[in-house]
Design a protein around this motif. Structure first.
Motif, PDB file in Angstrom:
ATOM      1  N   ARG A 160      -2.594  -3.210   5.619  1.00 49.36           N
ATOM      2  CA  ARG A 160      -2.153  -2.956   6.998  1.00 49.36           C
ATOM      3  C   ARG A 160      -1.635  -1.526   7.152  1.00 49.36           C
ATOM      4  NH1 ARG A 160      -0.020  -8.256   6.615  1.00 49.36           N
ATOM      5  NH2 ARG A 160       2.047  -7.418   6.343  1.00 49.36           N
ATOM      6  N   PHE A 161      -0.877  -1.049   6.159  1.00 50.00           N
ATOM      7  CA  PHE A 161      -0.356   0.318   6.191  1.00 50.00           C
ATOM      8  C   PHE A 161      -1.502   1.318   6.263  1.00 50.00           C
ATOM      9  CE2 PHE A 161       0.958   4.300   4.304  1.00 50.00           C
ATOM     10  CZ  PHE A 161       2.212   4.520   4.848  1.00 50.00           C
ATOM     11  N   LEU A 162      -2.506   1.148   5.413  1.00 48.54           N
ATOM     12  CA  LEU A 162      -3.637   2.076   5.381  1.00 48.54           C
ATOM     13  C   LEU A 162      -4.466   2.017   6.667  1.00 48.54           C
ATOM     14  CD1 LEU A 162      -4.769   1.675   1.675  1.00 48.54           C
ATOM     15  CD2 LEU A 162      -3.683   3.677   2.723  1.00 48.54           C
ATOM     16  N   LEU A 163      -4.669   0.829   7.200  1.00 50.13           N
ATOM     17  CA  LEU A 163      -5.425   0.702   8.443  1.00 50.13           C
ATOM     18  C   LEU A 163      -4.682   1.360   9.604  1.00 50.13           C
ATOM     19  CD1 LEU A 163      -6.786  -2.938   8.122  1.00 50.13           C
ATOM     20  CD2 LEU A 163      -8.082  -0.804   7.874  1.00 50.13           C
ATOM     21  N   LYS A 164      -3.373   1.254   9.592  1.00 54.44           N
ATOM     22  CA  LYS A 164      -2.566   1.825  10.671  1.00 54.44           C
ATOM     23  C   LYS A 164      -2.384   3.333  10.513  1.00 54.44           C
ATOM     24  CE  LYS A 164       1.995   1.596  12.791  1.00 54.44           C
ATOM     25  NZ  LYS A 164       3.339   1.032  12.699  1.00 54.44           N
ATOM     26  N   ASN A 165      -2.127   3.806   9.284  1.00 51.89           N
ATOM     27  CA  ASN A 165      -1.744   5.196   9.055  1.00 51.89           C
ATOM     28  C   ASN A 165      -2.866   6.091   8.543  1.00 51.89           C
ATOM     29  OD1 ASN A 165       1.227   5.009   9.587  1.00 51.89           O
ATOM     30  ND2 ASN A 165       1.016   3.448   8.018  1.00 51.89           N
ATOM     31  N   GLY A 166      -3.982   5.500   8.170  1.00 56.01           N
ATOM     32  CA  GLY A 166      -5.078   6.303   7.649  1.00 56.01           C
ATOM     33  C   GLY A 166      -4.860   6.687   6.194  1.00 56.01           C
ATOM     34  N   PRO A 167      -5.663   7.621   5.700  1.00 58.18           N
ATOM     35  CA  PRO A 167      -5.583   8.003   4.288  1.00 58.18           C
ATOM     36  C   PRO A 167      -4.161   8.384   3.881  1.00 58.18           C
ATOM     37  CG  PRO A 167      -7.470   9.042   5.334  1.00 58.18           C
ATOM     38  CD  PRO A 167      -6.661   8.395   6.424  1.00 58.18           C
ATOM     39  N   SER A 168      -3.718   7.817   2.770  1.00 57.12           N
ATOM     40  CA  SER A 168      -2.347   8.026   2.313  1.00 57.12           C
ATOM     41  C   SER A 168      -2.303   8.058   0.796  1.00 57.12           C
ATOM     42  CB  SER A 168      -1.436   6.886   2.794  1.00 57.12           C
ATOM     43  OG  SER A 168      -1.481   6.759   4.190  1.00 57.12           O
ATOM     44  N   THR A 169      -1.317   8.762   0.266  1.00 54.00           N
ATOM     45  CA  THR A 169      -1.107   8.788  -1.175  1.00 54.00           C
ATOM     46  C   THR A 169      -0.318   7.554  -1.591  1.00 54.00           C
ATOM     47  OG1 THR A 169       0.980   9.983  -1.052  1.00 54.00           O
ATOM     48  CG2 THR A 169      -1.038  11.318  -1.175  1.00 54.00           C
ATOM     49  N   CYS A 170      -0.308   7.319  -2.875  1.00 56.36           N
ATOM     50  CA  CYS A 170       0.461   6.195  -3.424  1.00 56.36           C
ATOM     51  C   CYS A 170       1.944   6.349  -3.058  1.00 56.36           C
ATOM     52  CB  CYS A 170       0.259   6.151  -4.934  1.00 56.36           C
ATOM     53  SG  CYS A 170       1.017   4.749  -5.736  1.00 56.36           S
ATOM     54  N   SER A 171       2.454   7.573  -3.152  1.00 52.09           N
ATOM     55  CA  SER A 171       3.864   7.831  -2.826  1.00 52.09           C
ATOM     56  C   SER A 171       4.162   7.564  -1.349  1.00 52.09           C
ATOM     57  CB  SER A 171       4.232   9.270  -3.161  1.00 52.09           C
ATOM     58  OG  SER A 171       4.110   9.495  -4.535  1.00 52.09           O
ATOM     59  N   GLU A 172       3.246   7.956  -0.477  1.00 54.31           N
ATOM     60  CA  GLU A 172       3.440   7.719   0.962  1.00 54.31           C
ATOM     61  C   GLU A 172       3.444   6.225   1.262  1.00 54.31           C
ATOM     62  OE1 GLU A 172       1.330  11.771   2.705  1.00 54.31           O
ATOM     63  OE2 GLU A 172       0.103  10.000   2.316  1.00 54.31           O
ATOM     64  N   ILE A 173       2.552   5.501   0.631  1.00 59.02           N
ATOM     65  CA  ILE A 173       2.502   4.050   0.839  1.00 59.02           C
ATOM     66  C   ILE A 173       3.786   3.414   0.333  1.00 59.02           C
ATOM     67  CG2 ILE A 173       1.297   1.904   0.270  1.00 59.02           C
ATOM     68  CD1 ILE A 173      -1.254   3.711  -0.096  1.00 59.02           C
ATOM     69  N   GLY A 174       4.213   3.804  -0.873  1.00 58.87           N
ATOM     70  CA  GLY A 174       5.443   3.267  -1.449  1.00 58.87           C
ATOM     71  C   GLY A 174       6.652   3.536  -0.575  1.00 58.87           C
ATOM     72  N   ALA A 175       6.748   4.752  -0.059  1.00 59.88           N
ATOM     73  CA  ALA A 175       7.873   5.094   0.817  1.00 59.88           C
ATOM     74  C   ALA A 175       7.813   4.278   2.102  1.00 59.88           C
ATOM     75  CB  ALA A 175       7.862   6.587   1.127  1.00 59.88           C
ATOM     76  N   GLY A 176       6.629   4.136   2.655  1.00 62.17           N
ATOM     77  CA  GLY A 176       6.480   3.385   3.897  1.00 62.17           C
ATOM     78  C   GLY A 176       6.790   1.905   3.751  1.00 62.17           C
ATOM     79  N   LEU A 177       6.502   1.366   2.572  1.00 61.44           N
ATOM     80  CA  LEU A 177       6.729  -0.064   2.328  1.00 61.44           C
ATOM     81  C   LEU A 177       8.004  -0.331   1.541  1.00 61.44           C
ATOM     82  CD1 LEU A 177       3.101  -1.193   1.424  1.00 61.44           C
ATOM     83  CD2 LEU A 177       4.234  -1.232   3.651  1.00 61.44           C
ATOM     84  N   GLN A 178       8.703   0.726   1.178  1.00 65.12           N
ATOM     85  CA  GLN A 178       9.916   0.616   0.373  1.00 65.12           C
ATOM     86  C   GLN A 178       9.647  -0.175  -0.906  1.00 65.12           C
ATOM     87  OE1 GLN A 178      12.829  -0.931   3.095  1.00 65.12           O
ATOM     88  NE2 GLN A 178      13.120   1.047   4.070  1.00 65.12           N
ATOM     89  N   ALA A 179       8.606   0.259  -1.608  1.00 57.30           N
ATOM     90  CA  ALA A 179       8.213  -0.391  -2.862  1.00 57.30           C
ATOM     91  C   ALA A 179       8.038   0.684  -3.929  1.00 57.30           C
ATOM     92  CB  ALA A 179       6.913  -1.164  -2.673  1.00 57.30           C
ATOM     93  N   SER A 180       8.168   0.300  -5.162  1.00 56.68           N
ATOM     94  CA  SER A 180       8.049   1.257  -6.260  1.00 56.68           C
ATOM     95  C   SER A 180       6.608   1.738  -6.405  1.00 56.68           C
ATOM     96  CB  SER A 180       8.513   0.616  -7.568  1.00 56.68           C
ATOM     97  OG  SER A 180       7.570  -0.336  -8.004  1.00 56.68           O
ATOM     98  N   PRO A 181       6.450   2.982  -6.843  1.00 55.98           N
ATOM     99  CA  PRO A 181       5.103   3.504  -7.046  1.00 55.98           C
ATOM    100  C   PRO A 181       4.277   2.673  -8.028  1.00 55.98           C
ATOM    101  CG  PRO A 181       6.686   5.293  -7.088  1.00 55.98           C
ATOM    102  CD  PRO A 181       7.463   4.001  -7.068  1.00 55.98           C
ATOM    103  N   SER A 182       4.913   2.122  -9.058  1.00 51.72           N
ATOM    104  CA  SER A 182       4.155   1.313 -10.025  1.00 51.72           C
ATOM    105  C   SER A 182       3.626   0.038  -9.381  1.00 51.72           C
ATOM    106  CB  SER A 182       5.005   0.992 -11.254  1.00 51.72           C
ATOM    107  OG  SER A 182       6.132   0.222 -10.908  1.00 51.72           O
ATOM    108  N   THR A 183       4.407  -0.567  -8.508  1.00 50.69           N
ATOM    109  CA  THR A 183       3.957  -1.764  -7.796  1.00 50.69           C
ATOM    110  C   THR A 183       2.782  -1.421  -6.881  1.00 50.69           C
ATOM    111  OG1 THR A 183       6.130  -2.802  -7.850  1.00 50.69           O
ATOM    112  CG2 THR A 183       4.636  -3.531  -6.109  1.00 50.69           C
ATOM    113  N   ILE A 184       2.920  -0.327  -6.153  1.00 51.81           N
ATOM    114  CA  ILE A 184       1.861   0.085  -5.237  1.00 51.81           C
ATOM    115  C   ILE A 184       0.598   0.429  -6.011  1.00 51.81           C
ATOM    116  CG2 ILE A 184       1.165   1.810  -3.518  1.00 51.81           C
ATOM    117  CD1 ILE A 184       3.275  -0.236  -2.543  1.00 51.81           C
TER     118      ILE A 184
END
Length: 91
Positions: free
Chosen positions: A15-39
């Motif tokens: 859902r994050f990627l569909l809404k926000n477009g291309p993103s890095t692992c760090s951007e996704i993690g920050a947006g979802l408040q999840a650790s980079p390893s989990t993402i």
């Protein structure tokens, strides 16, 4: 095969990627408040399933493939519903 989008973190990533477009692992993690390893772990899984693609350091989700996965999952419920042959038993 169970639907891979039934996992909360994976569905949030898609859902994050569909809404926000291309993103890095760090951007996704920050947006979802999840650790980079989990993402990263979930992105690898989504990538192997063909729902997420990686280009350089960014990830994207394929709306068509996500829709196909969702439709396939919904169809399993349609096939699982059985109509009773006669009147429903009374309890």
């Amino acid at each position: 095969m169970s639907n891979i989008l039934m996992n909360r973190t994976r569905s949030q990533i898609v859902r994050f990627l569909l809404k926000n477009g291309p993103s890095t692992c760090s951007e996704i993690g920050a947006g979802l408040q999840a650790s980079p390893s989990t993402i990263r772990r979930q992105l690898n899984f989504l990538g192997s399933a063909g729902l997420v693609q990686r280009a350089s350091s960014q990830f994207t989700a394929s709306p068509e493939r996500v829709q196909r996965q969702t439709d396939d999952f919904a169809a399993t419920f349609g096939n699982a519903v059985m109509q009773p042959d006669g009147p429903a038993p009374m309890n």
